[in-house]
Design a protein around this motif. Structure first.
Motif, PDB file in Angstrom:
ATOM      1  N   ASP A   1       0.915  -1.278  -0.064  1.00 48.34           N
ATOM      2  CA  ASP A   1      -0.060  -0.104  -0.033  1.00 48.34           C
ATOM      3  C   ASP A   1       0.867   1.034   0.107  1.00 48.34           C
ATOM      4  N   GLY A   2       0.228   2.351  -0.518  1.00 47.42           N
ATOM      5  CA  GLY A   2       1.238   3.533  -0.666  1.00 47.42           C
ATOM      6  C   GLY A   2       1.889   3.702  -1.918  1.00 47.42           C
ATOM      7  N   PHE A   3       2.668   4.726  -1.914  1.00 48.83           N
ATOM      8  CA  PHE A   3       3.217   4.913  -3.442  1.00 48.83           C
ATOM      9  C   PHE A   3       4.847   4.797  -3.512  1.00 48.83           C
ATOM     10  N   ALA A   4       5.247   4.496  -2.490  1.00 44.63           N
ATOM     11  CA  ALA A   4       6.868   4.333  -2.294  1.00 44.63           C
ATOM     12  C   ALA A   4       7.032   2.872  -2.919  1.00 44.63           C
TER      13      ALA A   4
ATOM     14  N   GLU B   1      12.957  -4.001 -17.226  1.00 48.22           N
ATOM     15  CA  GLU B   1      12.521  -5.341 -17.153  1.00 48.22           C
ATOM     16  C   GLU B   1      11.188  -5.430 -18.217  1.00 48.22           C
ATOM     17  N   ILE B   2      10.479  -4.542 -18.208  1.00 48.05           N
ATOM     18  CA  ILE B   2       9.389  -4.864 -19.095  1.00 48.05           C
ATOM     19  C   ILE B   2       9.634  -4.736 -20.651  1.00 48.05           C
ATOM     20  N   GLU B   3      10.750  -4.267 -20.681  1.00 47.03           N
ATOM     21  CA  GLU B   3      11.350  -3.981 -22.234  1.00 47.03           C
ATOM     22  C   GLU B   3      10.433  -3.553 -23.115  1.00 47.03           C
ATOM     23  N   GLY B   4       9.993  -2.330 -22.975  1.00 48.24           N
ATOM     24  CA  GLY B   4       9.351  -1.588 -24.004  1.00 48.24           C
ATOM     25  C   GLY B   4       7.643  -1.949 -23.990  1.00 48.24           C
ATOM     26  N   CYS B   5       7.279  -2.814 -23.269  1.00 46.75           N
ATOM     27  CA  CYS B   5       5.560  -3.227 -22.989  1.00 46.75           C
ATOM     28  C   CYS B   5       5.162  -1.941 -22.911  1.00 46.75           C
ATOM     29  N   PRO B   6       3.634  -1.674 -23.272  1.00 41.15           N
ATOM     30  CA  PRO B   6       3.042  -0.480 -23.052  1.00 41.15           C
ATOM     31  C   PRO B   6       2.739  -0.485 -21.471  1.00 41.15           C
ATOM     32  N   TRP B   7       2.651   0.699 -20.824  1.00 41.95           N
ATOM     33  CA  TRP B   7       2.263   0.707 -19.149  1.00 41.95           C
ATOM     34  C   TRP B   7       1.540   2.082 -18.795  1.00 41.95           C
ATOM     35  N   THR B   8       0.790   1.876 -17.776  1.00 38.51           N
ATOM     36  CA  THR B   8       0.127   3.132 -17.241  1.00 38.51           C
ATOM     37  C   THR B   8       0.998   3.485 -16.022  1.00 38.51           C
ATOM     38  N   PHE B   9       0.999   4.924 -16.169  1.00 44.84           N
ATOM     39  CA  PHE B   9       1.545   5.478 -14.922  1.00 44.84           C
ATOM     40  C   PHE B   9       0.216   5.738 -13.935  1.00 44.84           C
ATOM     41  N   HIS B  10       0.123   4.994 -12.795  1.00 44.67           N
ATOM     42  CA  HIS B  10      -1.063   5.209 -11.936  1.00 44.67           C
ATOM     43  C   HIS B  10      -1.278   6.322 -11.161  1.00 44.67           C
ATOM     44  N   ARG B  11      -2.128   6.194 -10.299  1.00 40.85           N
ATOM     45  CA  ARG B  11      -2.606   7.560  -9.590  1.00 40.85           C
ATOM     46  C   ARG B  11      -1.549   8.025  -8.671  1.00 40.85           C
ATOM     47  N   ALA B  12      -0.469   7.734  -8.765  1.00 43.54           N
ATOM     48  CA  ALA B  12       0.541   8.218  -8.096  1.00 43.54           C
ATOM     49  C   ALA B  12       0.667   9.797  -8.613  1.00 43.54           C
TER      50      ALA B  12
END
Length: 231
Positions: free
Chosen positions: A65-68, A112-123
């Motif tokens: 839990d949290g954003f750290a 590590e995820i090598e260019g896979c698409p990703w979301t920066f979440h509610r942080a």
């Protein structure tokens, strides 16, 4: 980028996933432990969901839990395990104690995820300076989405910020190339104003579960959102 709205639904298990897909979801965010705002699911859960549906799956990479970031080696290991299982889209986002993006953690996971698409979440909704955070993250490979309510307090409070960021995106300002995926206290009545502003991403969790988080996703609830987004 297509103007058709993307509807992403939180899924905890294969039952959720099947209901969300049948209701018209375009993509699922896979998590466990909603009490902690969503943590990385097990590889087994991912495998069961992948076998049950054929829509896109974004897997949460978050161990506490949290954003750290916490234990970065463990995060990298979780990402490696999910990649081995076949996951190819992800959700992540970590902040330093001062509220700026934890670039060390984010860059290691992204490598590590090598260019896979990703979301920066509610942080992003807890960042000390949203604009600066976006500019810091903008060049990372694979980043195509920000999951945001515009405010840590949800969409009601964040609406002005969402509308301003949509306008910045329309103007192709640096740092605003990624899609806005609006979620966090999102309600059906918010949709017309957000769509009118050009926003094409919508993320629902509790709204897909009229019975609450202890009950599964209901296809009819997802279908109501799909119908409004396509109207």
């Amino acid at each position: 980028m297509s103007n058709r709205a993307v509807l992403e639904v939180i899924a905890l298990d294969a039952e959720d996933a099947v209901a969300a897909q049948s209701g018209g979801a375009d993509r699922l965010e896979l998590i466990t432990d909603m009490a902690a705002d969503g943590l990385t699911p097990s590889r087994e859960t991912f495998g069961r969901i992948r076998a049950a549906v054929d829509i896109r799956l974004r897997v949460m990479l978050r161990l506490a839990d949290g954003f750290a970031a916490g234990d970065i080696d463990a995060l990298v290991e979780a990402a490696r395990g999910m990649r081995a299982e076949g996951a190819d889209e992800f959700v992540l986002g970590f902040l330093d104690p001062d509220g700026s993006p934890d670039l060390v953690a984010v860059e290691r996971v992204v490598a590590e995820i090598e260019g896979c698409p990703w979301t920066f979440h509610r942080a992003i909704d807890r960042a000390a300076d949203r604009d600066a955070a976006r500019k810091q993250l903008a060049e990372l490979p694979g980043l195509d989405t920000y999951l945001t309510a515009g405010s840590a307090d949800g969409v009601d409070a964040g609406l002005p910020t969402l509308l301003a960021e949509a306008a910045a995106s329309e103007r192709s300002e640096p740092g605003y190339g990624a899609r806005l995926l609006v979620g966090g206290g999102l309600r059906l009545e918010h949709v017309p104003e957000l769509r009118a502003a050009g926003i094409t991403g919508f993320h629902i969790g509790g709204a897909a579960r009229p019975g609450g988080w202890s009950k599964p996703v209901e296809a009819a609830a997802v279908r109501e959102w799909r119908g409004l987004l396509d109207a």
